[in-house]
Design an enzyme around this catalytic site. Structure first.
Site, PDB file in Angstrom:
ATOM      1  N   SER A  55      39.494  38.960  35.604  1.00 38.39           N
ATOM      2  CA  SER A  55      40.045  40.311  35.750  1.00 38.39           C
ATOM      3  C   SER A  55      40.448  40.570  37.194  1.00 38.39           C
ATOM      4  O   SER A  55      40.115  39.816  38.097  1.00 38.39           O
ATOM      5  CB  SER A  55      38.995  41.340  35.327  1.00 38.39           C
ATOM      6  OG  SER A  55      38.043  41.488  36.358  1.00 38.39           O
ATOM      7  N   LYS A  56      41.137  41.665  37.347  1.00 41.92           N
ATOM      8  CA  LYS A  56      41.604  42.096  38.664  1.00 41.92           C
ATOM      9  C   LYS A  56      40.409  42.234  39.620  1.00 41.92           C
ATOM     10  O   LYS A  56      40.479  41.841  40.769  1.00 41.92           O
ATOM     11  CB  LYS A  56      42.285  43.443  38.459  1.00 41.92           C
ATOM     12  CG  LYS A  56      42.699  44.166  39.685  1.00 41.92           C
ATOM     13  CD  LYS A  56      43.544  45.354  39.283  1.00 41.92           C
ATOM     14  CE  LYS A  56      43.872  46.219  40.467  1.00 41.92           C
ATOM     15  NZ  LYS A  56      42.930  47.200  40.842  1.00 41.92           N
ATOM     16  N   ARG A  57      39.330  42.761  39.086  1.00 42.12           N
ATOM     17  CA  ARG A  57      38.149  42.967  39.923  1.00 42.12           C
ATOM     18  C   ARG A  57      37.549  41.660  40.450  1.00 42.12           C
ATOM     19  O   ARG A  57      37.007  41.611  41.530  1.00 42.12           O
ATOM     20  CB  ARG A  57      37.083  43.773  39.181  1.00 42.12           C
ATOM     21  CG  ARG A  57      37.189  45.260  39.441  1.00 42.12           C
ATOM     22  CD  ARG A  57      36.361  46.038  38.454  1.00 42.12           C
ATOM     23  NE  ARG A  57      36.793  45.795  37.093  1.00 42.12           N
ATOM     24  CZ  ARG A  57      37.840  46.391  36.529  1.00 42.12           C
ATOM     25  NH1 ARG A  57      38.546  47.246  37.216  1.00 42.12           N
ATOM     26  NH2 ARG A  57      38.198  46.131  35.286  1.00 42.12           N
TER      27      ARG A  57
END
Ligand code: GLU
Length: 507
Positions: A263-265
């Site tokens: 994910s982006k995180r």
């Protein structure tokens, strides 16, 4: 044989994740390998999720990667328009076709009514589904009389058109990667296909466009596998079974530790980009890093991505795009998710960086110098590029590895001073500087001889001179061979730097 036509069909809801780039890449490789066509379609029917700039970002990202299209929203083509919001008028007739043949129906339940039903199910620890088991008790054209339906439509009441999932049927999707995937129809819900605001939903627009654009293979992420049975059903309801594309659902890209989807995180947390280009969120202003801005070469990025999910069946790891086109096959795409490995991404980049020729490196380094407003001669730039190119993993490293050629040191490493700068050093360097002043031949070989002769003739230690000379030239203990640096810097600059070090460090 049917013409191979594949599409990349992103929704412009934000920046394109590298998983999306991989989907585009596999479609591209597949199209090229089979001499087919590849098109870019923008699926923007969900206006609530529209993000300004996302479409442009997608196009620019794929261009940077070298993924080319034959048709698409940005270049047109025989099936234009390629943006679904521009095709809006077209979908209504298809929704009507299904209403007329009884495979879809009008539903008039208000969002509040549906919310209440959802809450009620939740309180019983169940999930509400608008589908075969519940639709008979709800407000739709399956239960209302023809006149009532007509009256509701006439009164401008909000409605949706839902697909009618068949009862008690096993729906089968043949997937090129997963084989036979089947699902019981009673587990599916009657998805909304069309809304009274005149917009189709993803499912209707996606299937209608794949059909109209004569798509032969749908190659997309695994997250769309749950939608595939509905899509198969829609092809049947429309009577388009003979033209149904083949499906291939690609495995997920996983976090580096393998626990869940990348994910982006994760990128923010672990310090690597998950987007091809830098992205600034138009609402929050939050900036996410990109591969391009971090200094990756597109060839390295693409090579790395290609191997995340597909394998050539050999030990080969380095592939040009042409080699990927030759080697690629859907059969060699794995079923299980692939762990993203940021170190491997760097490894690929280093490999491609060291494969660049001096001129290519000098263009990259020249761009950095331009940004820093440093002007040098093309010859000097080329020579510096030649010596440092193997040392750079990412493009910005070219600067880290070469700045001292362009900017004389203004400070000198304390540790090196402590260790090597002795009271007699200034006099020794001064003497060497005089010898260099009288030297005409500044080739690496001659400088090497001159410096070594000086050391030997005066019974000095090699380390004693070399380390302090290097300190004077670059301000620390880094850089390539001392003679190579002197040769490149030339007489004036070398003498200036020695003078400056003596003046600043003294005895
Ligand atoms: N619009 C969908 C997406 O955003 C496309 C899924 C598909 O390829 O069918 O990924």
């Amino acid at each position: 044989m049917k013409e191979i036509r594949v599409r990349f069909a992103p929704s412009p809801t934000g920046p394109l994740h590298i998983g999306g780039v991989r989907t585009a890449l596999y479609n591209y490789l597949f199209a090229r390998k089979h001499h087919g066509k590849f098109l870019l379609r923008i699926e923007d029917t969900d206006q609530t999720r529209f993000v300004p700039g996302a479409e442009e970002y997608i196009i620019e990202s794929l261009k940077w990667c070298g993924i080319q299209f034959d048709e698409g929203v940005h270049i047109g083509g025989p099936y234009a328009p390629y943006r679904q919001s521009d095709r809006k008028e077209l979908y209504h007739q298809y929704a009507l076709q299904l209403l007329n043949n009884g495979t879809a129906y009008y539903a008039f339940d208000t969002p509040e009514e549906l919310e209440a039903l959802r809450k009620d199910s939740e309180s019983r620890k169940e999930t509400f589904q608008y589908g075969p088991l519940t639709r008979k008790g709800l407000k739709n054209s399956l239960v209302l009389s023809g006149e009532d339906v007509e009256a509701l439509l006439q009164s401008g009441e909000h409605y949706v058109i839902r697909v009618k999932i068949p009862e008690n049927e096993t729906i089968v999707v043949q997937d090129l990667i997963r084989g036979r995937v089947s699902v019981e129809s009673m587990l599916l819900d009657d998805k909304v296909l069309y809304k009274s605001d005149g917009m189709p939903t993803y499912h209707l627009a996606n299937v209608v466009d794949d059909y109209l654009m004569k798509i032969s293979h749908v190659i997309r992420g695994e997250e769309w596998l749950p939608s595939a049975p509905l899509h198969v059903l829609l092809y049947r309801y429309f009577g388009w079974e003979a033209d149904m594309p083949e499906f291939a659902h690609l495995p997920l890209l996983l976090k580096p530790d393998g626990n869940g989807k990348l994910s982006k995180r994760d990128g923010d947390r672990l310090g690597f980009p998950v987007f091809p280009l830098r992205w600034t969120d138009p609402k929050s202003g939050e900036v996410s890093s990109g591969y391009r801005e971090s200094g990756y070469l597109p060839e390295a990025f693409i090579n790395m991505l290609a191997l995340l999910g597909w394998n050539p069946g050999t030990e080969q790891e380095v592939f040009s795009i042409e080699e990927l086109i030759q080697a690629f096959s859907i059969e060699r795409v794995g079923k299980s998710g692939s762990k993203f490995d940021p170190e491997k991404a760097k490894w690929f980049n280093h490999h491609y960086m060291s494969g660049l020729d001096d001129r290519e490196v000098s263009i990259l380094l020249g761009n950095i110098l331009k940004e820093r407003e440093i002007e040098v001669s093309p010859d000097f730039l080329l020579s510096v590029s030649a010596i440092i190119k193997d040392r750079a993993v990412l493009i910005p490293d070219l600067w880290e590895q070469s700045h001292y050629f362009f900017v004389a040191p203004v400070s000198w490493d304390e540790k090196v001073i402590q260790k090597f700068w002795k009271p007699e050093t200034p006099a020794l360097l001064q003497k060497l500087s005089e010898i260099l002043a009288n030297t005409e031949d500044f080739t690496v070989e001659n400088i090497d001889t001159v410096v070594k002769t000086y050391i030997n003739d005066n019974g000095l230690g090699m380390g004693q001179i070399m380390n302090t000379l290097r300190l004077a030239l670059v301000g620390g203990s880094f850089g390539p061979g001392v003679s190579a640096m002197i040769s490149l810097l030339g007489k004036n600059e070398t003498l200036n730097r020695i003078d400056k070090a003596i003046a600043n460090l003294g005895s």
